[in-house]
Design a protein around this motif. Structure first.
Motif, mmCIF file in Angstrom:
data_model
loop_
_atom_site.group_PDB
_atom_site.id
_atom_site.type_symbol
_atom_site.label_atom_id
_atom_site.label_comp_id
_atom_site.label_asym_id
_atom_site.label_seq_id
_atom_site.Cartn_x
_atom_site.Cartn_y
_atom_site.Cartn_z
ATOM 1 N N HIS A 77 1.168 -1.055 0.429
ATOM 2 C CA HIS A 77 0.281 0.354 -0.231
ATOM 3 C C HIS A 77 0.734 1.168 0.004
ATOM 4 O O HIS A 77 1.576 1.460 0.727
ATOM 5 C CB HIS A 77 -1.035 -0.001 1.331
ATOM 6 N N ILE A 79 0.900 3.562 1.710
ATOM 7 C CA ILE A 79 0.563 4.773 2.816
ATOM 8 C C ILE A 79 1.978 3.212 3.952
ATOM 9 O O ILE A 79 3.067 4.085 4.167
ATOM 10 C CB ILE A 79 -0.558 4.680 3.555
ATOM 11 N N ASP A 80 2.186 2.167 3.525
ATOM 12 C CA ASP A 80 2.696 1.852 3.979
ATOM 13 C C ASP A 80 3.866 2.157 3.938
ATOM 14 O O ASP A 80 5.329 1.762 3.991
ATOM 15 C CB ASP A 80 2.504 0.378 3.883
ATOM 16 N N ALA A 170 -1.692 8.559 9.290
ATOM 17 C CA ALA A 170 -1.890 7.372 7.883
ATOM 18 C C ALA A 170 -3.462 6.230 7.751
ATOM 19 O O ALA A 170 -3.784 5.700 6.478
ATOM 20 C CB ALA A 170 -0.748 6.024 8.369
ATOM 21 N N PRO A 171 -3.670 5.695 8.988
ATOM 22 C CA PRO A 171 -4.890 5.140 8.993
ATOM 23 C C PRO A 171 -5.837 5.692 8.344
ATOM 24 O O PRO A 171 -6.847 5.032 7.489
ATOM 25 C CB PRO A 171 -5.185 4.838 9.917
ATOM 26 N N ARG A 174 -4.877 6.319 4.695
ATOM 27 C CA ARG A 174 -5.295 4.525 4.111
ATOM 28 C C ARG A 174 -6.815 4.272 3.357
ATOM 29 O O ARG A 174 -6.771 4.114 1.788
ATOM 30 C CB ARG A 174 -4.372 3.465 5.098
ATOM 31 N N ASP A 178 -8.175 4.544 0.220
ATOM 32 C CA ASP A 178 -8.896 3.090 -0.319
ATOM 33 C C ASP A 178 -10.838 2.926 -0.571
ATOM 34 O O ASP A 178 -10.698 1.903 -1.626
ATOM 35 C CB ASP A 178 -9.080 1.692 0.960
ATOM 36 N N TRP A 216 -8.981 14.880 8.361
ATOM 37 C CA TRP A 216 -7.447 13.715 8.396
ATOM 38 C C TRP A 216 -7.149 14.031 9.867
ATOM 39 O O TRP A 216 -6.400 13.976 10.894
ATOM 40 C CB TRP A 216 -6.963 13.993 7.491
#
Length: 250
Positions: A77, A79-80, A170-171, A174, A178, A216
């Motif tokens: 991903h 973000i990862d 980040a979450p 993400r 998605d 965010w």
């Protein structure tokens, strides 16, 4: 400040028809891979220190000059990938994040964008480019545009962020990314009134900035950028043709 270049995407889309390179960053423009132009543009800037390149093992070889660049394998991903790159950088200074498919950027463009960001205090800076600016400088450019109150804009692929917010935001980003290809879910996240105003072209840049900031939980800044190079990403054959045409010029 430091920089991250994201080069983890496989070449499985429309560009595969015109260049068989296994990775998008390895697609040839003139005598160099596309990602080399991005690395060189960052090196030309007087503001950039360390560079972390997120790329699969084997992508960076003799064809890519990556002296002094920290190499990190992709995690999947996007973000990862950013988080993996941040693990190799200090968290006490802002980081510039670039994708590998904006080969037209130069040190002048990077410095100009950072100068604009320096005029405001924010956690995350996101550039937009007005259509008339892009088309005036790059004849034949084709982008996806959104019409707002101040004009018609396309988004950029160069971001400035404070690493201190990474673990928290980040979450949320993400989840947002998605859902981007599911219109109903995305509308529910943004709010139907917001989507309606976007469709009716009555939103302003400030309202867009405030919505993303609230969504965010950060201080976001939308930067009206006069450098179309940050928004000309190569993701289809016509983009590649344009990049090759302009990068052949002195």
């Amino acid at each position: 400040m430091n920089a991250i270049v994201l080069c983890g995407a496989e070449n499985t889309g429309p560009l595969r028809e015109v260049d068989p390179a296994p990775n998008e960053g390895l697609i040839r423009i003139g005598d160099r891979p596309m990602v080399q132009y991005v690395l060189d543009g960052l090196r030309q800037s007087s503001r950039i220190g360390r560079i972390v390149l997120v790329a699969p093992p084997g992508v960076v070889g003799p064809a890519i000059r990556a002296d002094g660049v920290v190499l990190v394998p992709p995690s999947g991903h996007i973000i990862d990938n950013v988080l993996a790159a941040l693990a190799h950088l200090p968290r006490d200074r802002k980081v510039l994040i670039a994708t590998c498919d904006i080969p037209l950027i130069t040190g002048r463009v990077v410095d100009g964008f950072l100068d604009l960001c320096a005029q405001r205090e924010a956690d995350l800076y996101y550039p937009v480019v007005e259509r008339s600016v892009a088309e005036a400088q790059y004849a034949g450019v084709r982008r996806t545009y959104v019409r707002l109150r101040e004009g018609t804009f396309t988004g950029g692929n160069l971001f400035l962020a404070d690493p201190a917010i990474a673990d928290t935001v980040a979450p949320r980003i993400r989840a947002f990314l998605d859902e981007r290809k599911r219109p109903l879910r995305m509308a529910a996240i943004l709010g139907w009134s917001f989507v309606l105003r976007l469709v009716l072209r009555s939103l302003s840049l400030f309202e867009l900035e405030r919505k993303l900031s609230d969504l965010w939980g950060i201080r976001g800044a939308v930067i009206n950028c006069p450098y179309p190079e940050v928004g000309i990403d190569v993701d289809k054959p016509s983009d590649l043709e344009l990049a090759r045409r302009y990068l052949r010029k002195p």
